[in-house]
Enzyme design. Sequence first.
Site, PDB file in Angstrom:
ATOM      1  CE  LYS A   1      -0.244  -0.224   5.040  1.00  0.00           C
ATOM      2  NZ  LYS A   1      -1.076  -0.622   6.194  1.00  0.00           N
TER       3      LYS A   1
ATOM      4  NE  ARG B   1      -7.038   0.583  11.280  1.00  0.00           N
ATOM      5  CZ  ARG B   1      -5.770   0.403  10.894  1.00  0.00           C
ATOM      6  NH1 ARG B   1      -4.874   1.346  11.116  1.00  0.00           N
ATOM      7  NH2 ARG B   1      -5.389  -0.695  10.291  1.00  0.00           N
TER       8      ARG B   1
ATOM      9  CE1 TYR C   1      12.610  31.134   5.625  1.00  0.00           C
ATOM     10  CE2 TYR C   1      12.826  28.775   5.200  1.00  0.00           C
ATOM     11  CZ  TYR C   1      12.576  30.067   4.751  1.00  0.00           C
ATOM     12  OH  TYR C   1      12.292  30.271   3.425  1.00  0.00           O
TER      13      TYR C   1
ATOM     14  CG  MET D   1       9.366  23.565   0.267  1.00  0.00           C
ATOM     15  SD  MET D   1       8.333  24.656  -0.716  1.00  0.00           S
ATOM     16  CE  MET D   1       6.994  24.983   0.404  1.00  0.00           C
TER      17      MET D   1
HETATM   18  C1  LIG Z   1      -0.390  -1.797   6.699  1.00  0.00           C
HETATM   19  C2  LIG Z   1      -1.047  -3.063   7.022  1.00  0.00           C
HETATM   20  C3  LIG Z   1      -0.276  -4.219   7.237  1.00  0.00           C
HETATM   21  C4  LIG Z   1       1.227  -4.210   7.251  1.00  0.00           C
HETATM   22  O1  LIG Z   1       1.664  -3.657   8.468  1.00  0.00           O
HETATM   23  P1  LIG Z   1       3.232  -3.548   8.815  1.00  0.00           P
HETATM   24  O2  LIG Z   1       3.251  -3.020  10.203  1.00  0.00           O
HETATM   25  O3  LIG Z   1       3.789  -2.560   7.835  1.00  0.00           O
HETATM   26  O4  LIG Z   1       3.800  -4.880   8.656  1.00  0.00           O
HETATM   27  C5  LIG Z   1      -0.955  -5.402   7.461  1.00  0.00           C
HETATM   28  N1  LIG Z   1      -2.317  -5.437   7.493  1.00  0.00           N
HETATM   29  C6  LIG Z   1      -3.067  -4.342   7.307  1.00  0.00           C
HETATM   30  C7  LIG Z   1      -4.546  -4.454   7.379  1.00  0.00           C
HETATM   31  C8  LIG Z   1      -2.466  -3.113   7.087  1.00  0.00           C
HETATM   32  O5  LIG Z   1      -3.224  -2.027   6.914  1.00  0.00           O
END
Ligand SMILES: *Cc1c(COP(=O)(O)O)cnc(C)c1O
Length: 371
Positions: free
Chosen positions: A39, A133, A267, A315
């Site tokens: 992802k 969640r 800055y 930046m």
């Molecule tokens: C991001 C995610 C993972 C992977 O988690 P890591 O801590 O990066 O190994 C696994 N399952 C779900 C549902 C996630 O959103």
Amino acid sequence: MPRPIQAIVHTAALAHNLDLVRGVLQGTKPSSNVWAVIKANAYGHGIEAAVSGFQESDGLALLDLDEAVRARQARWDKPILLLEGPFQMSDLGLVAHHQLTPVIHNLEQLAMLRAFDGSLPAIYLKLDTGMTRLGFLPVNLQQAFDQIDALVRDGKLGKVTYMTHFACADRLDGLDDPLQRFVQMVTNRPGAWCLSNSAACLLHADKVAGLAAGHGRSLWSRPGICLYGASPFSDRAASDLGFKPAMTLRSELISVKDVQAGEGIGYGRMFVADRPMRVGVVACGYADGYPRHAPTGTPVAVGGQITRILGRVSMDMMTVDLSGLSSAGVGTPVVLWGEGGPSVDEVAKAAATIGYELLSGVTARVPRVVL
Ligand SMILES: *Cc1c(COP(=O)(O)O)cnc(C)c1O
């Protein structure tokens, strides 16, 4: 000339890291299949690089439909898990067309499945075991099961795998309660289980496999961060666990100057030289994804030697201490994190965040160079 900053992506490190977790997961009974989680543009590394580095995984997990399509275009023909499932009815056509396996985590998505005039060979049903969640809670679980069973009877659904996500997998006792809740929820439902993220794979593989064995289930895992060579633990370095950094964020010095005692840097003049010193300006700033909150003292490598950043990150640039680095000049290579520099986790710690945020936050203007 482009700005000298680049994110170098090491596909050999991706493959090595996958191999390492697979080794852990194959050492258990039952052994676990692996979804490589890609992802967020493969945690900033690029979908195409991930497809190439994770060829040996059993599937890829992500949550943007357009990233799934990119993976298919990169000729990934094994399974793809859509971690948040469909967001709207019209997603289901693409899910079916690209043969994606959607996670289903609420009744609204089940309503979409009922309204869909196609069929899906496999879904993951997500259960909430204390993360609060995504996922079904015990209160609406029977309703979900009834609807799923009806969909299966109507030939609109194939295989169901049961999944949860742990809130505290990095703790030694972090799985005790959620696993108990999970087993209670799925005990009368046949189907494989999909449980572990990186932390759970590395810390709890035996416990999870033992439970699955006791219930006669096969297993899938979902490691992410460790595949990129960063640590899921706040107190254990990825390198100590054998993982290799898959991204090197590198740039160069674009200016060098001698500073008198009493002069301020950047800055707000947040750093003031207390003696004459040499400093360098690096072509890397927060618009590249380097954390603005990294304070003076955050490690950085210049010409292969570790030094520190000085003053506020701006930046497009930041300033580094060249004390003791007399041969450094304009064009000297700088490693912000990765091979030949500090780990991304060390930089993250200095900036009060985690490696996940830094890797996934490298911005689009930084060219990825895939090795
Ligand atoms: C991001 C995610 C993972 C992977 O988690 P890591 O801590 O990066 O190994 C696994 N399952 C779900 C549902 C996630 O959103």
